[in-house]
Design a protein around this motif. Structure first.
Motif, PDB file in Angstrom:
ATOM      1  N   LYS A  81       0.710  -1.084   0.166  1.00 24.97           N
ATOM      2  CA  LYS A  81      -0.060   0.189   0.054  1.00 24.97           C
ATOM      3  C   LYS A  81       0.806   1.219  -0.029  1.00 24.97           C
ATOM      4  O   LYS A  81       1.982   1.185   0.291  1.00 24.97           O
ATOM      5  N   ARG A  82       0.181   2.304  -0.295  1.00 21.67           N
ATOM      6  CA  ARG A  82       0.998   3.606  -0.395  1.00 21.67           C
ATOM      7  C   ARG A  82       0.414   4.448   0.546  1.00 21.67           C
ATOM      8  O   ARG A  82       0.805   5.741   0.547  1.00 21.67           O
ATOM      9  N   LEU A  83      -0.450   4.358   1.565  1.00 23.08           N
ATOM     10  CA  LEU A  83      -0.921   5.097   2.354  1.00 23.08           C
ATOM     11  C   LEU A  83      -1.260   4.332   3.647  1.00 23.08           C
ATOM     12  O   LEU A  83      -1.863   3.144   3.485  1.00 23.08           O
ATOM     13  N   LEU A  84      -0.665   4.683   4.938  1.00 28.01           N
ATOM     14  CA  LEU A  84      -1.077   3.839   6.071  1.00 28.01           C
ATOM     15  C   LEU A  84      -1.771   5.250   6.767  1.00 28.01           C
ATOM     16  O   LEU A  84      -1.341   6.084   7.167  1.00 28.01           O
ATOM     17  N   ILE A  85      -3.104   4.823   7.426  1.00 27.62           N
ATOM     18  CA  ILE A  85      -3.926   5.443   8.230  1.00 27.62           C
ATOM     19  C   ILE A  85      -4.254   4.728   9.272  1.00 27.62           C
ATOM     20  O   ILE A  85      -4.544   3.636   9.322  1.00 27.62           O
ATOM     21  N   ALA A  86      -3.821   5.069  10.723  1.00 24.51           N
ATOM     22  CA  ALA A  86      -3.600   4.222  11.927  1.00 24.51           C
ATOM     23  C   ALA A  86      -4.582   4.831  13.095  1.00 24.51           C
ATOM     24  O   ALA A  86      -4.258   6.240  13.140  1.00 24.51           O
ATOM     25  N   ASP A  87      -5.034   4.257  13.867  1.00 27.34           N
ATOM     26  CA  ASP A  87      -5.707   4.663  15.017  1.00 27.34           C
ATOM     27  C   ASP A  87      -4.328   4.808  16.178  1.00 27.34           C
ATOM     28  O   ASP A  87      -3.370   4.128  15.980  1.00 27.34           O
ATOM     29  N   MET A  88      -4.681   5.437  17.165  1.00 27.12           N
ATOM     30  CA  MET A  88      -3.585   5.513  18.062  1.00 27.12           C
ATOM     31  C   MET A  88      -3.872   4.666  19.460  1.00 27.12           C
ATOM     32  O   MET A  88      -3.232   3.863  19.529  1.00 27.12           O
ATOM     33  N   ASP A  89      -5.246   5.129  20.371  1.00 25.04           N
ATOM     34  CA  ASP A  89      -4.977   4.335  21.446  1.00 25.04           C
ATOM     35  C   ASP A  89      -5.530   2.872  21.298  1.00 25.04           C
ATOM     36  O   ASP A  89      -6.129   2.485  20.476  1.00 25.04           O
ATOM     37  N   SER A  90      -4.836   2.077  22.121  1.00 23.53           N
ATOM     38  CA  SER A  90      -4.902   0.634  21.991  1.00 23.53           C
ATOM     39  C   SER A  90      -4.475  -0.002  20.721  1.00 23.53           C
ATOM     40  O   SER A  90      -4.731  -1.075  20.263  1.00 23.53           O
ATOM     41  N   THR A  91      -3.974   0.727  19.891  1.00 20.76           N
ATOM     42  CA  THR A  91      -3.159   0.382  18.767  1.00 20.76           C
ATOM     43  C   THR A  91      -1.801   0.810  18.643  1.00 20.76           C
ATOM     44  O   THR A  91      -0.774  -0.287  18.684  1.00 20.76           O
ATOM     45  N   ILE A 243      -5.469   0.568  10.372  1.00 19.67           N
ATOM     46  CA  ILE A 243      -5.581  -0.388  11.217  1.00 19.67           C
ATOM     47  C   ILE A 243      -5.950   0.522  12.437  1.00 19.67           C
ATOM     48  O   ILE A 243      -5.970   1.530  12.648  1.00 19.67           O
ATOM     49  N   GLY A 244      -6.818  -0.434  13.174  1.00 14.36           N
ATOM     50  CA  GLY A 244      -7.583   0.279  14.643  1.00 14.36           C
ATOM     51  C   GLY A 244      -8.186  -0.929  15.212  1.00 14.36           C
ATOM     52  O   GLY A 244      -8.092  -2.066  14.915  1.00 14.36           O
ATOM     53  N   ASP A 245      -8.644  -0.598  16.518  1.00  7.75           N
ATOM     54  CA  ASP A 245      -9.135  -1.498  17.245  1.00  7.75           C
ATOM     55  C   ASP A 245     -10.669  -1.506  17.647  1.00  7.75           C
ATOM     56  O   ASP A 245     -11.280  -2.365  18.293  1.00  7.75           O
ATOM     57  N   GLY A 246     -11.356  -0.149  17.926  1.00  2.71           N
ATOM     58  CA  GLY A 246     -12.332   0.101  18.155  1.00  2.71           C
ATOM     59  C   GLY A 246     -13.625   0.400  17.432  1.00  2.71           C
ATOM     60  O   GLY A 246     -13.500   0.473  16.014  1.00  2.71           O
ATOM     61  N   ALA A 255     -13.463   1.085   4.549  1.00  2.00           N
ATOM     62  CA  ALA A 255     -13.177   1.974   3.337  1.00  2.00           C
ATOM     63  C   ALA A 255     -12.081   1.626   2.789  1.00  2.00           C
ATOM     64  O   ALA A 255     -11.763   1.829   1.375  1.00  2.00           O
ATOM     65  N   ALA A 256     -10.767   1.300   3.421  1.00  2.00           N
ATOM     66  CA  ALA A 256      -9.418   1.122   2.975  1.00  2.00           C
ATOM     67  C   ALA A 256      -9.404  -0.100   2.093  1.00  2.00           C
ATOM     68  O   ALA A 256     -10.089  -0.992   2.414  1.00  2.00           O
ATOM     69  N   GLY A 257      -8.465   0.031   1.376  1.00  2.00           N
ATOM     70  CA  GLY A 257      -8.076  -1.369   0.679  1.00  2.00           C
ATOM     71  C   GLY A 257      -7.712  -2.501   1.244  1.00  2.00           C
ATOM     72  O   GLY A 257      -8.260  -3.554   1.174  1.00  2.00           O
ATOM     73  N   LEU A 258      -7.052  -2.142   2.598  1.00  2.00           N
ATOM     74  CA  LEU A 258      -6.714  -3.202   3.535  1.00  2.00           C
ATOM     75  C   LEU A 258      -7.095  -2.720   5.016  1.00  2.00           C
ATOM     76  O   LEU A 258      -6.497  -1.960   5.542  1.00  2.00           O
ATOM     77  N   GLY A 259      -8.149  -3.367   5.503  1.00  2.00           N
ATOM     78  CA  GLY A 259      -8.272  -2.963   6.807  1.00  2.00           C
ATOM     79  C   GLY A 259      -8.110  -3.937   7.760  1.00  2.00           C
ATOM     80  O   GLY A 259      -8.436  -5.183   7.817  1.00  2.00           O
ATOM     81  N   VAL A 260      -7.181  -3.763   8.890  1.00  2.00           N
ATOM     82  CA  VAL A 260      -6.707  -4.540   9.812  1.00  2.00           C
ATOM     83  C   VAL A 260      -7.056  -4.210  11.279  1.00  2.00           C
ATOM     84  O   VAL A 260      -6.966  -3.148  11.885  1.00  2.00           O
ATOM     85  N   ALA A 261      -7.949  -5.230  11.917  1.00  2.00           N
ATOM     86  CA  ALA A 261      -8.333  -5.209  13.240  1.00  2.00           C
ATOM     87  C   ALA A 261      -7.164  -5.650  14.164  1.00  2.00           C
ATOM     88  O   ALA A 261      -6.926  -6.871  14.099  1.00  2.00           O
ATOM     89  N   PHE A 262      -6.704  -4.716  14.854  1.00  2.00           N
ATOM     90  CA  PHE A 262      -5.418  -5.269  15.901  1.00  2.00           C
ATOM     91  C   PHE A 262      -5.923  -5.329  17.230  1.00  2.00           C
ATOM     92  O   PHE A 262      -6.480  -4.335  17.884  1.00  2.00           O
ATOM     93  N   ARG A 263      -5.916  -6.678  17.809  1.00  2.00           N
ATOM     94  CA  ARG A 263      -6.376  -7.067  19.125  1.00  2.00           C
ATOM     95  C   ARG A 263      -7.605  -6.359  19.294  1.00  2.00           C
ATOM     96  O   ARG A 263      -7.962  -5.604  20.277  1.00  2.00           O
ATOM     97  N   ALA A 264      -8.546  -6.565  18.441  1.00  2.00           N
ATOM     98  CA  ALA A 264      -9.850  -5.518  18.436  1.00  2.00           C
ATOM     99  C   ALA A 264     -10.808  -6.152  19.269  1.00  2.00           C
ATOM    100  O   ALA A 264     -10.958  -7.459  19.619  1.00  2.00           O
ATOM    101  N   LYS A 265     -12.020  -5.163  19.367  1.00  2.00           N
ATOM    102  CA  LYS A 265     -13.035  -5.674  20.045  1.00  2.00           C
ATOM    103  C   LYS A 265     -13.887  -6.674  18.913  1.00  2.00           C
ATOM    104  O   LYS A 265     -13.620  -6.537  17.793  1.00  2.00           O
ATOM    105  N   PRO A 266     -14.898  -7.673  19.318  1.00  2.00           N
ATOM    106  CA  PRO A 266     -15.616  -8.377  18.523  1.00  2.00           C
ATOM    107  C   PRO A 266     -15.908  -7.866  17.337  1.00  2.00           C
ATOM    108  O   PRO A 266     -15.958  -8.508  15.989  1.00  2.00           O
ATOM    109  N   ALA A 267     -16.817  -6.750  17.589  1.00  2.00           N
ATOM    110  CA  ALA A 267     -17.546  -5.900  16.385  1.00  2.00           C
ATOM    111  C   ALA A 267     -16.717  -5.519  15.301  1.00  2.00           C
ATOM    112  O   ALA A 267     -17.099  -5.553  14.053  1.00  2.00           O
TER     113      ALA A 267
END
Length: 298
Positions: A81-91, A243-246, A255-267
């Motif tokens: 990928k050419r863009l990384l967009i990331a959550d902060m808290d618990s990620t 990437i995110g968890d909440g 929306a992203a081409g690749l969405g990564v749930a990192f140690r995430a909530k079940p939903a």
């Protein structure tokens, strides 16, 4: 017609379970694939010239059952990928900064349960954030934020290496959080992100007013940020990894081409393209086919 696939196996670097036995079982489950070790004991990929993703996933899941290994089956084309967009808290950090701020102000009992409900998607993020911010009215944040950053914030393993490696490959990295800019700015600088976005706690005479500067950066605003970042670079959503968890990360991940749930909530894990429960943040690299000799020490 089925497409070329990459099946990726990822373990925690502190518990390197992608060993010879597991690789043998994985190769036997996918005998037509081409196996490549990305990092000894930690990550490997099997490239298949054709296949149905769910069938591949089922075969591999059965082969590695019970082992502490994450499994992803992705299109082999366009993985980098050419863009990384990331959550902060618990990620990218291991805390929820609003809860740490509440602890510093003696408000943990009121605020932490609201945070948990919002992150699980049981209540809407934006009104929950306004409710919590209002409880901070009259508090002086500067010393509390500095103390939290110094003594309480810990960085998720692999984060700096993931950002450094992707940026070295020409990726633009943005930390986009529903948290507060008083935390996102220093965290982003430490981790090497190109930019950060977050919510601003309004102050007056050095004390919090209990209000947030508008507009509030919530779940839909994360998608707006994604599209803005892409548009400024002439990229499409397929070019992004998020990437995110909440629960407030769900629209961004979808929306992203690749969405990564990192140690995430079940939903969250239920709707993401990939869930990482065992690996650290270098999993972002292995999902894209980076090997150990390409990873930058941060």
């Amino acid at each position: 017609m089925s497409s070329k696939l990459a099946a990726v196996l990822i373990a925690s670097p502190s518990a390197p379970a992608v060993d010879a036995s597991l690789l043998a079982d994985a190769a036997a489950a996918l005998p037509d694939g081409s196996l490549r070790v990305l990092r000894e004991g930690v990550a490997a990929e099997i490239i298949l010239r054709a296949g149905e993703p769910e069938a591949v996933r089922s075969a591999l899941a059965a082969a590695i059952a019970g082992r502490p290994v994450d499994l992803a089956v992705l299109p082999a084309e366009g993985r980098r990928k050419r863009l990384l967009i990331a959550d902060m808290d618990s990620t990218f950090i291991e805390q929820e900064c609003i809860d740490e701020l509440a602890e510093a102000f003696g408000l943990a009992a009121e605020i932490a349960p609201i945070t948990q409900r919002a992150m699980r998607g049981e209540i809407a993020f934006e009104p929950a954030l306004r409710e919590r911010a209002a409880l901070f009215r009259g508090r002086a944040p500067e010393a509390a934020v500095a103390q939290i950053l110094r003594d309480r914030v810990t960085f998720t393993p692999g984060g700096r290496a993931a950002v450094a490696t992707m940026r070295a490959a020409g990726v633009y990295a943005a930390l986009v959080s529903g948290g507060f800019t008083s935390f996102t700015a220093p965290v982003a600088a430490h981790l090497g992100f190109d930019e950060n976005r977050g919510n601003v706690l309004e102050t007056e005479d050095g004390r919090l007013t209990g209000l947030l500067r508008e507009p509030v950066l919530g779940s839909e605003a994360k998608v707006t940020a994604l599209d803005d970042l892409l548009g400024r670079r002439g990229l499409t959503r397929a070019d992004a990894v998020a990437i995110g968890d909440g629960a407030n990360d769900i629209p961004m991940l979808k929306a992203a081409g690749l969405g990564v749930a990192f140690r995430a909530k079940p939903a969250v894990a239920a709707v993401a393209d990939v869930r990482i429960d065992h690996g650290d943040l270098t999993a972002l690299l292995y999902l894209q086919g980076y090997a150990a000799d390409e990873i930058r020490d941060a």
